[in-house]
Enzyme design. Structure first.
Site, PDB file in Angstrom:
ATOM      1  N   ARG A 192      11.014  16.628  15.192  1.00  0.00           N
ATOM      2  CA  ARG A 192      11.918  17.080  16.163  1.00  0.00           C
ATOM      3  C   ARG A 192      12.155  18.429  16.053  1.00  0.00           C
ATOM      4  NH1 ARG A 192      14.499  13.357  19.009  1.00  0.00           N
ATOM      5  NH2 ARG A 192      14.833  11.129  18.487  1.00  0.00           N
ATOM      6  N   ARG A 248      24.965  10.684  20.479  1.00  0.00           N
ATOM      7  CA  ARG A 248      24.650   9.309  20.974  1.00  0.00           C
ATOM      8  C   ARG A 248      26.103   8.690  21.376  1.00  0.00           C
ATOM      9  NH1 ARG A 248      19.030   8.930  21.387  1.00  0.00           N
ATOM     10  NH2 ARG A 248      18.090   9.534  19.329  1.00  0.00           N
ATOM     11  N   ALA A 305      18.718  29.625  29.646  1.00  0.00           N
ATOM     12  CA  ALA A 305      18.060  29.952  31.453  1.00  0.00           C
ATOM     13  C   ALA A 305      19.141  29.486  32.109  1.00  0.00           C
ATOM     14  CB  ALA A 305      16.855  29.000  31.526  1.00  0.00           C
ATOM     15  N   ASP A 348       8.662  10.761  27.897  1.00  0.00           N
ATOM     16  CA  ASP A 348       8.548   9.331  28.244  1.00  0.00           C
ATOM     17  C   ASP A 348       9.340   9.383  29.792  1.00  0.00           C
ATOM     18  OD1 ASP A 348      11.009   9.826  27.301  1.00  0.00           O
ATOM     19  OD2 ASP A 348      11.037   7.851  26.264  1.00  0.00           O
ATOM     20  N   THR A 366      13.350  15.867  25.897  1.00  0.00           N
ATOM     21  CA  THR A 366      12.896  15.005  24.874  1.00  0.00           C
ATOM     22  C   THR A 366      11.488  15.100  24.091  1.00  0.00           C
ATOM     23  OG1 THR A 366      12.245  12.688  24.531  1.00  0.00           O
ATOM     24  CG2 THR A 366      12.234  13.413  26.824  1.00  0.00           C
ATOM     25  N   GLY A 405      18.582  12.417  21.702  1.00  0.00           N
ATOM     26  CA  GLY A 405      17.789  12.962  20.536  1.00  0.00           C
ATOM     27  C   GLY A 405      17.568  14.423  20.817  1.00  0.00           C
ATOM     28  N   ARG A 421       8.752   6.914  20.694  1.00  0.00           N
ATOM     29  CA  ARG A 421       9.411   5.885  21.223  1.00  0.00           C
ATOM     30  C   ARG A 421       8.377   4.673  21.453  1.00  0.00           C
ATOM     31  NH1 ARG A 421      15.493   6.543  23.752  1.00  0.00           N
ATOM     32  NH2 ARG A 421      16.660   6.730  21.598  1.00  0.00           N
ATOM     33  N   ASP A 472       9.675  12.847  23.384  1.00  0.00           N
ATOM     34  CA  ASP A 472       8.788  11.533  23.690  1.00  0.00           C
ATOM     35  C   ASP A 472       7.925  11.810  24.930  1.00  0.00           C
ATOM     36  OD1 ASP A 472      10.023  10.662  21.548  1.00  0.00           O
ATOM     37  OD2 ASP A 472      11.781   9.693  22.812  1.00  0.00           O
ATOM     38  N   HIS A 508      11.080  12.864  11.353  1.00  0.00           N
ATOM     39  CA  HIS A 508      12.007  13.718  12.117  1.00  0.00           C
ATOM     40  C   HIS A 508      11.206  15.114  12.003  1.00  0.00           C
ATOM     41  CE1 HIS A 508      14.542  10.310  12.431  1.00  0.00           C
ATOM     42  NE2 HIS A 508      15.223  10.933  13.212  1.00  0.00           N
ATOM     43  N   GLY A 516      -8.249  15.677  15.945  1.00  0.00           N
ATOM     44  CA  GLY A 516      -9.596  15.143  15.747  1.00  0.00           C
ATOM     45  C   GLY A 516      -9.386  13.589  15.054  1.00  0.00           C
ATOM     46  N   ASP A 571      15.790   9.685  28.839  1.00  0.00           N
ATOM     47  CA  ASP A 571      16.356   8.742  29.892  1.00  0.00           C
ATOM     48  C   ASP A 571      17.659   8.005  29.776  1.00  0.00           C
ATOM     49  OD1 ASP A 571      14.968   6.525  31.432  1.00  0.00           O
ATOM     50  OD2 ASP A 571      15.616   5.224  29.636  1.00  0.00           O
TER      51      ASP A 571
HETATM   52  P1  ATP Z   1      15.806  10.498  23.436  1.00  0.00           P
HETATM   53  O1  ATP Z   1      15.156   9.346  24.283  1.00  0.00           O
HETATM   54  O2  ATP Z   1      14.910  11.693  23.631  1.00  0.00           O
HETATM   55  O3  ATP Z   1      16.579  10.004  22.459  1.00  0.00           O
HETATM   56  P2  ATP Z   1      18.095   9.754  25.500  1.00  0.00           P
HETATM   57  O4  ATP Z   1      18.788  10.620  26.273  1.00  0.00           O
HETATM   58  O5  ATP Z   1      17.222   8.773  26.177  1.00  0.00           O
HETATM   59  O6  ATP Z   1      17.307  10.686  24.665  1.00  0.00           O
HETATM   60  P3  ATP Z   1      20.012   7.835  24.765  1.00  0.00           P
HETATM   61  O7  ATP Z   1      20.762   7.678  23.216  1.00  0.00           O
HETATM   62  O8  ATP Z   1      19.359   6.754  25.037  1.00  0.00           O
HETATM   63  O9  ATP Z   1      19.127   9.183  24.346  1.00  0.00           O
HETATM   64  O10 ATP Z   1      21.007   8.338  25.565  1.00  0.00           O
HETATM   65  C1  ATP Z   1      21.786   9.414  25.489  1.00  0.00           C
HETATM   66  C2  ATP Z   1      23.257   9.171  25.800  1.00  0.00           C
HETATM   67  O11 ATP Z   1      23.153   9.004  27.197  1.00  0.00           O
HETATM   68  C3  ATP Z   1      24.139   7.962  25.447  1.00  0.00           C
HETATM   69  O12 ATP Z   1      24.481   8.167  24.022  1.00  0.00           O
HETATM   70  C4  ATP Z   1      25.041   7.827  26.029  1.00  0.00           C
HETATM   71  O13 ATP Z   1      26.183   8.633  26.052  1.00  0.00           O
HETATM   72  C5  ATP Z   1      24.510   8.188  27.729  1.00  0.00           C
HETATM   73  N1  ATP Z   1      23.814   7.126  28.246  1.00  0.00           N
HETATM   74  C6  ATP Z   1      22.946   6.219  27.908  1.00  0.00           C
HETATM   75  N2  ATP Z   1      22.798   5.111  28.759  1.00  0.00           N
HETATM   76  C7  ATP Z   1      23.746   5.202  29.655  1.00  0.00           C
HETATM   77  C8  ATP Z   1      24.174   4.485  30.606  1.00  0.00           C
HETATM   78  N3  ATP Z   1      23.391   3.143  31.298  1.00  0.00           N
HETATM   79  N4  ATP Z   1      25.080   4.870  31.412  1.00  0.00           N
HETATM   80  C9  ATP Z   1      25.881   5.997  31.068  1.00  0.00           C
HETATM   81  N5  ATP Z   1      25.600   6.761  30.175  1.00  0.00           N
HETATM   82  C10 ATP Z   1      24.595   6.552  29.380  1.00  0.00           C
END
Ligand code: ATP
Length: 319
Positions: free
Chosen positions: A252, A72, A22, A129, A125, A11, A171, A127, A249, A185, A103
C-alpha cells in the site's frame, strides 16, 4: 457552483495525493474554491473541513498515502450519517464533492447523490477491483512493489532451491496477483477468478524441480486463501522446501509510480471538468486509454473482470 470538497476514503492508495492535487489545482484554475475533508466520511460528518490552497498541494504528488487521511466509517451506511454529512457540506457552502476511494466509498457517494447532493467518484484503490475502469489509482504502484519483492525472493529461492508461495493483496480480486505474477516471472498464479488444483500444482512443482528448476515462485491472491494454508496443502504432496511469504501492507505504501501519478492527475482534472459541466453522480474511469464517466448506480450492477488472458499467458510461458 463556487466550492467543491474533496475526501479520501477506505484503504489508502499511492497516487491519492496526486489526485487531490489535480482536483485542487484544476478547480482553483477555474475560479472555484476547494475544501479538504480529513478522515473520509468520518471527518465529513464531524465537520473536519478546511480550505485547500494551491500551495497546500505542492510537494505532495510524489508522496504515498493520503495527506487528507482516510478512515473506515461504517456509520455512513445509515441515512442519519449521510444527512449529517450533507448538513456539514451545506454549512461550509460546498456545492459538490469529489470522493477518492474504492467500492465502499462509491456507495457513500451514491447515497449522497440519491439525497440530491452532487458527488463524483475517483477509483483510488490498489485492488483494481472497480468496474468501468481498466486501472485504479494505486494499482500500478502496488504491483511494482510486489514485483520488487518477488525479484528478491527469486534470489533466495534459487540459492536454496526453495519454493516460495507469495501472498499478494487485492481483496477479492486477482489483478495484483496476475500482473505481479507475469512481471515477476512466477511459475504459477493462483487467483479467485480461476480454478486450481493443489495436487496438480504440486505435480508441476515436482516435475519442475526434477528438471533442475530451483527457483519456484507461486503468486497467490489473498482472496483465495492464506499463503500459510496453501503451503500446508502443498506440503501434503511432497517436500518442496516451501516457504510462505505474505507481502502485506508494504504493497500500500511508497512513492506512486509515473503511471499512477499521471492517471491520478488526469482523473482529478477530469472530475472537476465534469462538475463544471454541471454533471454529477458519476464514477470516473479510464477505458482503452480514454477517460470515461458512468452513472455510479450502474457500477453496482456490473462486476469488475480481471484480465484473465494474463493467466493463460503465464501458463504458456511456463510449460
Ligand atoms: P478499499 O477497497 O480500497 O479498502 P473502499 O472504499 O472499498 O476501499 P470500504 O471500507 O469498503 O473501503 O468503504 C470506505 C467507507 O465508505 C466506509 O468506511 C464507509 O464510510 C463508506 N461506505 C461503505 N459502504 C457504504 C454504504 N453502503 N453506504 C454508505 N457509505 C458506505
Amino acid at each position: 457552483m463556487k466550492r467543491i470538497g474533496i475526501l479520501t476514503s477506505g484503504g489508502d492508495a499511492p497516487g491519492m495525493n496526486a489526485a487531490i492535487r489535480a482536483v485542487t489545482r484544476r478547480a482553483i484554475d477555474n475560479g472555484l474554491e476547494v475544501f479538504g475533508i480529513n478522515y473520509g466520511y468520518a471527518g465529513l460528518v464531524a465537520g473536519d473541513i478546511f480550505p485547500l490552497t494551491s500551495d497546500d498541494v505542492s510537494d505532495r504528488i510524489q508522496r504515498g498515502g493520503t495527506f487528507l487521511y482516510s478512515a473506515r466509517y461504517p456509520e455512513f451506511a445509515n441515512v442519519e450519517g449521510q444527512l449529517k454529512g450533507i448538513e456539514q457540506l451545506k454549512k461550509f457552502g460546498i456545492d459538490a464533492l469529489v470522493v477518492i476511494g474504492g467500492d465502499g466509498s462509491y456507495h457513500g457517494a451514491l447515497r449522497l447523490t440519491e439525497h440530491g447532493y452532487n458527488a463524483i467518484g475517483l477509483p483510488g484503490t490498489i485492488d483494481n477491483d472497480i468496474p468501468f475502469t481498466d486501472f485504479t489509482i494505486g494499482f500500478d504502484t502496488a504491483v511494482s512493489t510486489a514485483v520488487d519483492a518477488i525479484d528478491k525472493l527469486h534470489d533466495t529461492a534459487s540459492s536454496h532451491g526453495r519454493t516460495f508461495i507469495v501472498e499478494v493483496m487485492g481483496r477479492g480480486a486477482g489483478d495484483v496477483a496476475l500482473w505481479a505474477g507475469v512481471a515477476g516471472g512466477a511459475q504459477k498464479i493462483i487467483v479467485p477468478e480461476h480454478d486450481f488444483d493443489i495436487k496438480e500444482i504440486a505435480e508441476e512443482v515436482k516435475v519442475g524441480r526434477e528438471h533442475g528448476n530451483k527457483n519456484m515462485i507461486i503468486v497467490l491472491a489473498e482472496g483465495v486463501m492464506h499463503a500459510g494454508d496453501f503451503k500446508k496443502e502443498l506440503d501434503k504432496y511432497g517436500d518442496f522446501d516451501s516457504r510462505a511469504t505474505v507481502l502485506g501492507h508494504i504493497q500500500r505504501g511508497g512513492s506512486p509510480t509515473v503511471q499512477d501519478r499521471v492517471l491520478a492527475s488526469k482523473m482529478g482534472a477530469y472530475a472537476v471538468d465534469l462538475l463544471l459541466d454541471g454533471k454529477g453522480g458519476l464514477a470516473v474511469g479510464i477505458e482503452n486509454n480514454k477517460l470515461t464517466s458512468h452513472d455510479i448506480l450502474d457500477l453496482f450492477d456490473s462486476k469488475h473482470k480481471p484480465d484473465l488472458s494474463l493467466y493463460d499467458l503465464n501458463e504458456s510461458l511456463n510449460r
